[in-house]
Design an enzyme around this catalytic site. Sequence first.
Site, PDB file in Angstrom:
ATOM      1  N   ASN A  54      27.970 -22.365  99.235  1.00 15.76           N
ATOM      2  CA  ASN A  54      29.191 -21.730  98.755  1.00 15.76           C
ATOM      3  C   ASN A  54      29.459 -20.455  99.555  1.00 15.76           C
ATOM      4  O   ASN A  54      28.610 -19.581  99.564  1.00 15.76           O
ATOM      5  CB  ASN A  54      29.042 -21.391  97.270  1.00 15.76           C
ATOM      6  CG  ASN A  54      30.326 -20.872  96.678  1.00 15.76           C
ATOM      7  OD1 ASN A  54      31.379 -20.917  97.309  1.00 15.76           O
ATOM      8  ND2 ASN A  54      30.248 -20.359  95.463  1.00 15.76           N
TER       9      ASN A  54
ATOM     10  N   ASN B 102      22.226 -10.606  92.869  1.00 13.05           N
ATOM     11  CA  ASN B 102      22.167 -11.655  91.830  1.00 13.05           C
ATOM     12  C   ASN B 102      20.744 -12.135  91.576  1.00 13.05           C
ATOM     13  O   ASN B 102      20.412 -13.296  91.754  1.00 13.05           O
ATOM     14  CB  ASN B 102      23.088 -12.830  92.171  1.00 13.05           C
ATOM     15  CG  ASN B 102      22.727 -13.509  93.484  1.00 13.05           C
ATOM     16  OD1 ASN B 102      22.055 -12.926  94.328  1.00 13.05           O
ATOM     17  ND2 ASN B 102      23.173 -14.737  93.649  1.00 13.05           N
TER      18      ASN B 102
ATOM     19  N   ASP C  50      23.667 -14.963 104.652  1.00 11.50           N
ATOM     20  CA  ASP C  50      23.729 -15.538 103.303  1.00 11.50           C
ATOM     21  C   ASP C  50      22.472 -16.386 103.057  1.00 11.50           C
ATOM     22  O   ASP C  50      22.539 -17.438 102.433  1.00 11.50           O
ATOM     23  CB  ASP C  50      25.011 -16.356 103.103  1.00 11.50           C
ATOM     24  CG  ASP C  50      25.239 -16.682 101.623  1.00 11.50           C
ATOM     25  OD1 ASP C  50      24.501 -16.165 100.763  1.00 11.50           O
ATOM     26  OD2 ASP C  50      26.174 -17.462 101.328  1.00 11.50           O
TER      27      ASP C  50
ATOM     28  N   HIS D 184      19.529 -13.086 100.294  1.00 15.56           N
ATOM     29  CA  HIS D 184      19.053 -13.255  98.920  1.00 15.56           C
ATOM     30  C   HIS D 184      17.531 -13.302  98.956  1.00 15.56           C
ATOM     31  O   HIS D 184      16.950 -14.222  99.518  1.00 15.56           O
ATOM     32  CB  HIS D 184      19.611 -14.535  98.301  1.00 15.56           C
ATOM     33  CG  HIS D 184      21.099 -14.515  98.141  1.00 15.56           C
ATOM     34  ND1 HIS D 184      21.725 -13.978  97.036  1.00 15.56           N
ATOM     35  CD2 HIS D 184      22.091 -14.927  98.968  1.00 15.56           C
ATOM     36  CE1 HIS D 184      23.052 -14.082  97.184  1.00 15.56           C
ATOM     37  NE2 HIS D 184      23.300 -14.654  98.352  1.00 15.56           N
ATOM     38  N   LEU D 185      16.910 -12.287  98.363  1.00 10.30           N
ATOM     39  CA  LEU D 185      15.442 -12.235  98.359  1.00 10.30           C
ATOM     40  C   LEU D 185      14.843 -12.790  97.072  1.00 10.30           C
ATOM     41  O   LEU D 185      13.645 -13.031  96.992  1.00 10.30           O
ATOM     42  CB  LEU D 185      14.955 -10.802  98.583  1.00 10.30           C
ATOM     43  CG  LEU D 185      15.229 -10.222  99.977  1.00 10.30           C
ATOM     44  CD1 LEU D 185      14.729  -8.789 100.075  1.00 10.30           C
ATOM     45  CD2 LEU D 185      14.608 -11.076 101.069  1.00 10.30           C
ATOM     46  N   ARG D 186      15.695 -12.999  96.057  1.00 15.31           N
ATOM     47  CA  ARG D 186      15.312 -13.680  94.801  1.00 15.31           C
ATOM     48  C   ARG D 186      14.354 -12.902  93.899  1.00 15.31           C
ATOM     49  O   ARG D 186      14.161 -13.299  92.757  1.00 15.31           O
ATOM     50  CB  ARG D 186      14.712 -15.064  95.065  1.00 15.31           C
ATOM     51  CG  ARG D 186      15.616 -15.986  95.889  1.00 15.31           C
ATOM     52  CD  ARG D 186      16.871 -16.389  95.151  1.00 15.31           C
ATOM     53  NE  ARG D 186      17.629 -17.395  95.873  1.00 15.31           N
ATOM     54  CZ  ARG D 186      18.952 -17.450  95.916  1.00 15.31           C
ATOM     55  NH1 ARG D 186      19.683 -16.544  95.259  1.00 15.31           N
ATOM     56  NH2 ARG D 186      19.565 -18.395  96.577  1.00 15.31           N
TER      57      ARG D 186
ATOM     58  N   HIS E 229      23.646  -9.604 104.286  1.00 24.86           N
ATOM     59  CA  HIS E 229      23.801 -10.561 103.181  1.00 24.86           C
ATOM     60  C   HIS E 229      22.583 -11.486 103.085  1.00 24.86           C
ATOM     61  O   HIS E 229      22.544 -12.561 103.666  1.00 24.86           O
ATOM     62  CB  HIS E 229      25.079 -11.392 103.409  1.00 24.86           C
ATOM     63  CG  HIS E 229      25.503 -12.163 102.205  1.00 24.86           C
ATOM     64  ND1 HIS E 229      26.829 -12.366 101.889  1.00 24.86           N
ATOM     65  CD2 HIS E 229      24.801 -12.773 101.229  1.00 24.86           C
ATOM     66  CE1 HIS E 229      26.920 -13.086 100.783  1.00 24.86           C
ATOM     67  NE2 HIS E 229      25.699 -13.347 100.372  1.00 24.86           N
TER      68      HIS E 229
ATOM     69  N   HIS F 217      32.881 -11.553  97.176  1.00 28.66           N
ATOM     70  CA  HIS F 217      32.715 -13.010  97.294  1.00 28.66           C
ATOM     71  C   HIS F 217      34.064 -13.590  96.880  1.00 28.66           C
ATOM     72  O   HIS F 217      34.365 -13.680  95.684  1.00 28.66           O
ATOM     73  CB  HIS F 217      31.585 -13.462  96.360  1.00 28.66           C
ATOM     74  CG  HIS F 217      31.416 -14.952  96.247  1.00 28.66           C
ATOM     75  ND1 HIS F 217      30.249 -15.588  96.551  1.00 28.66           N
ATOM     76  CD2 HIS F 217      32.278 -15.932  95.871  1.00 28.66           C
ATOM     77  CE1 HIS F 217      30.398 -16.899  96.350  1.00 28.66           C
ATOM     78  NE2 HIS F 217      31.619 -17.125  95.933  1.00 28.66           N
TER      79      HIS F 217
ATOM     80  N   HIS G  51      16.020 -21.822  98.100  1.00 25.68           N
ATOM     81  CA  HIS G  51      15.895 -22.592  96.855  1.00 25.68           C
ATOM     82  C   HIS G  51      14.648 -23.459  96.949  1.00 25.68           C
ATOM     83  O   HIS G  51      14.347 -23.993  98.007  1.00 25.68           O
ATOM     84  CB  HIS G  51      17.105 -23.510  96.645  1.00 25.68           C
ATOM     85  CG  HIS G  51      18.362 -22.781  96.333  1.00 25.68           C
ATOM     86  ND1 HIS G  51      18.538 -22.042  95.182  1.00 25.68           N
ATOM     87  CD2 HIS G  51      19.515 -22.665  97.029  1.00 25.68           C
ATOM     88  CE1 HIS G  51      19.753 -21.502  95.192  1.00 25.68           C
ATOM     89  NE2 HIS G  51      20.368 -21.863  96.299  1.00 25.68           N
TER      90      HIS G  51
END
Lengths: 428, 325
Positions: free
Chosen positions: A276, A90, A303, A58-60, A56, A177, A307
């Site tokens: 979240n 996402n 996760d 997030h590589l963006r 899990h 999720h 940012h």
Amino acid sequence: MSKILIRGAKVLGGEPQDVLIDGGLVAEIGTGLSAEGAEVVEADGKVLLPGLVDLHTHLREPGREDSETVLTGTRAAASGGYTAVFAMANTFPVADTAGVVEQVYRLGREHGYCDVQPIGAVTVGLEGRKLAELGAMHESAAGVTVFSDDGKCVDDAVIMRRALEYVKAFGGVVAQHAQEPRLTEGAQMNEGVVSAELGLGGWPAVAEESIIARDVLLAEHVGSRVHICHLSTAGSVEIVRWAKSRGIDVTAEVTPHHLLLTDELVRTYDPVYKVNPPLRTERDVMALREALADGTIDIVATDHAPHPHEDKDCEWAAAAMGMVGLETALSVVQQTMVETGLLDWTGVADRMSAAPARIGRADGHGRPVSVGEPANLTLVDTAYRGSVDPAGFASRSRNTPYAGRELPGRVTHTWLRGKATLVDGKLA
Amino acid sequence: MQRHLISAADLTRDDAVLILDTAEEMARVADRPIKKLPTLRGRTVVNLFFEDSTRTRISFEAAEKRLSADVINFTAKGSSVSKGESLKDTAQTLEAMGVDAVVIRHGASGAPYRLATSGWIDAAVINAGDGTHQHPTQALLDAFTMRRRLVGRDAGIGQDLAGKRITIVGDVLHSRVARSNVDLLHTLGAEVTLVAPPTLVPVGVGTWPCEVSYDLDSTLAKSDAVMMLRVQRERMNAAFFPTEREYSRRYGLDGERMAKMPEHAIVMHPGPMVRGMEITAEVADSDRCTVVEQVANGVSIRMAVLYLLLGGNEPAVTHTRTEEK
């Protein structure tokens, strides 16, 4: 491919041994192995683990390259001891087509710091209405096996049922999720004593638990496999435990931050703690640790949610949700699970490497540290003590809740198929 | 030492009594032909309102002007949450202009706390209401009104509200007024009972220093003051209660219910009132209803707070939360 001799490493925390890497494989394990023709790494009693696998991340990229890219994210992964990460869908555009997942997969291969296995969206645009082309993503070069609308819940019971059924055709898994959307409208933090006092919108535990309960029943009904992302409450643990006792094919993950931090930190109104699912209570934290120890929760997943500074340097309600985690995960697990006696290093290898690789079908990862296996390895200086300095992160973002906090352990070396990606704590 | 007023919970009993006593002094200014003190001459105070609130803004503005401060009004309604950087940027702009105090109203809980603790500015921060969190000057003006009515205008000097029984009725869940009042009234020794339908009581209320009841009628006879909270009509659409009429029947204050209260008991409301829903016109217009006094007292309280934060030799209000953490 050059030979590497790792001398005196405690394999999975056992007695010190020498490990010889040759041709991308573990060639020999023993004591007093010959260093001839090999580059020697003096392990000095550090712990050798199989390369970590994060189900899990997030590589963006594509879309939010100001937060992270495949390159910076995989460099962060290598720094944290990971040799494979699953990249969440996402992005912008959403990874809901073969084209997008292939791009992400290819970038991971090209950069070479860590294998990137894209996760495909369950529904088109993460909108929860229409199934994405799950089969096409699976058949693409990326070979997607994990599907998730992470960030959003697949809350429509029929869509969830269909997705669970459909991915059976190619051994896929739906990673949910779990967040009932109506129960979490305006949610800003865990609903409870602290939210009542701070006047922040509550995210009740039942919003997670009700979806998990529904989904394990759906998985049972259609005979599918379901994975629960970032489980965060004591009640969720009970439901998963019940489902497993009933023979339902469910797996679950917990994040490092949910193993360590509580909603009391929100009293600072510092958005670095906004995530979240939200940070829960001490009771939840203890239940999650126990569940990870007894196998009710199968894996630790970061996760990792980068940012940019401006998205966190604001008032709580306006801030983005999420924390970076790849570079601190193992330290948090060492503190919360190993140093508390809940897990030994064999257990850590299972929860952070073997089990996530198995759930995600990442062949070649999460393998035992034994002769003939791919040399995906991580060397950890477990005696190290130091405070977290985000300035040293390889990740493009710095939104860590651990800045200045003392955490034990430090990854010094990472090898991906015998090639060093991290040497003496520095990226290769 | 920090010099902010963020939460009623940050006030000690002595802090609070000093503010109330100072407000009595300030109230005398209002009786003069020229309602002005030179106390804050040369000081600049900004009213930074990200959320509409004409009443609160005017009240602060009146207080600032009576203390001879230079006043800047900044209205930026609705902009902050959609653009996360605006609070910080706005704050730094004000800082660059040499502002001494910022009175902030914001729709996001914690925004004043963030402003006071993030290092964005050095000015004193006064919370004029943040989200569903706190509205400390409202609690102070309510306590001031109670002390005047229930203890006495002159007899009240130096006194707290020990033993007074206060009932707060209505939408506690979304009410910064309720939160602030529970904290302050408890500090001042009063016994607080919250009355609301269970849907409008926050999960986690069990740790608050007050009682919770779902039954208004049973609490009226033992109340020295009954504070009615405003109920927003949109709560109805979110299924917090079935209908306006049912809410009124169970939690509205009408003449019949008011008659059950002790002779000396007062009815309070932070305003604006929704007549007919939470309070009938008969009650709102009765002598026992202190709504208009509350407004007048609000100016005195805000003068006292500004004076003590910016003008007094000894800061009476200290921000303790960060020091504890």
